[in-house]
Design an enzyme around this catalytic site. Structure first.
Site, mmCIF file in Angstrom:
data_model
loop_
_atom_site.group_PDB
_atom_site.id
_atom_site.type_symbol
_atom_site.label_atom_id
_atom_site.label_comp_id
_atom_site.label_asym_id
_atom_site.label_seq_id
_atom_site.Cartn_x
_atom_site.Cartn_y
_atom_site.Cartn_z
ATOM 1 N N SER A 32 -0.973 -8.474 -3.699
ATOM 2 C CA SER A 32 -1.712 -7.265 -3.338
ATOM 3 C C SER A 32 -1.856 -6.350 -4.547
ATOM 4 O O SER A 32 -0.922 -6.214 -5.345
ATOM 5 C CB SER A 32 -0.992 -6.518 -2.218
ATOM 6 O OG SER A 32 -1.570 -5.248 -2.015
ATOM 7 N N TYR B 19 5.281 -2.907 3.281
ATOM 8 C CA TYR B 19 4.240 -3.903 2.986
ATOM 9 C C TYR B 19 4.145 -4.155 1.486
ATOM 10 O O TYR B 19 4.173 -5.301 1.037
ATOM 11 C CB TYR B 19 2.885 -3.431 3.527
ATOM 12 C CG TYR B 19 1.738 -4.290 3.058
ATOM 13 C CD1 TYR B 19 1.514 -5.542 3.621
ATOM 14 C CD2 TYR B 19 0.901 -3.867 2.030
ATOM 15 C CE1 TYR B 19 0.483 -6.347 3.177
ATOM 16 C CE2 TYR B 19 -0.139 -4.660 1.584
ATOM 17 C CZ TYR B 19 -0.344 -5.899 2.154
ATOM 18 O OH TYR B 19 -1.364 -6.703 1.701
#
Length: 201
Positions: free
Chosen positions: A73, A88
């Site tokens: 990410s 996350y």
């Protein structure tokens, strides 16, 4: 995991793409999030990825070839913090570090391990309400366009950002001081929290 091992027995798994991930609950302070949902996020983003990778490696080692693509990410490489999506982004940092270590371990054995780093992509993980708050929608890749670029980058580096517009974002982000990133991200994610909180609580 037992089923996966049984299902791949005898198959020539040449490419594994670890793309499954959970980002909810998101836009919350850690103390506000439900512990079970946080645990599920860690199980999917960390444990499942690790176990599936471990399951395919013996066959790749036996054949002396293979490729593993782990989807990371932009929240872990382009910015110093990703507040309110803390767990996350922490799981995605794990993915990035795991990838680098595995590539060092297995590169000489014919197995390429890569972490691909998307920024924002039009998928179900990105809610319509959040899309509406984005300042530069042109930087948000479509899923099909990103997948095409991602396929071309397999085997080219341990860490990569396949989409050209997202490569530009990464470069520009590097010019901004960490304190500015922190301030801006917290401000944006508090807006996300105001939009999403009724749905997440």
């Amino acid at each position: 995991m037992r089923r996966i091992k049984e299902d791949i027995e005898g198959l020539d798994v040449g490419l594994l793409v670890n793309n499954a991930a959970v980002n909810r609950p998101g836009a919350l302070y850690v103390h506000e999030a439900d512990g079970d949902r946080l645990a599920r996020m860690v199980l999917v983003n960390v444990m499942a990825l690790t176990e599936v990778t471990a399951a395919v490696l013996p066959g790749m080692l036996e054949r002396g070839r293979g490729a593993i693509v782990n989807v990371g990410s932009g929240s872990t490489v382009a910015v110093p913090s990703f507040p309110l999506y803390t767990v996350y982004s922490a799981t995605k940092r794990y993915v990035q570090h795991l990838t680098r270590c595995l590539n060092v371990e297995y590169k000489q054995k014919g197995i390429d391990v890569q972490c691909q780093v998307p920024f924002y992509v039009h998928t179900g993980m990105l809610s319509p309400a959040i899309k509406a708050t984005m300042r530069f929608p042109a930087f948000v890749a479509t899923a099909d366009a990103y997948a095409r670029d991602a396929a071309r980058w397999i085997g080219h580096g341990t860490l990569c950002v396949p989409d050209a517009s997202q490569q530009l974002q990464w470069f520009l982000a590097g010019l901004v001081p960490d304190a500015v990133h922190d301030w801006y991200r917290l401000r944006q994610h508090l807006k996300h929290r105001a939009i999403l909180r009724p749905k997440l609580m």
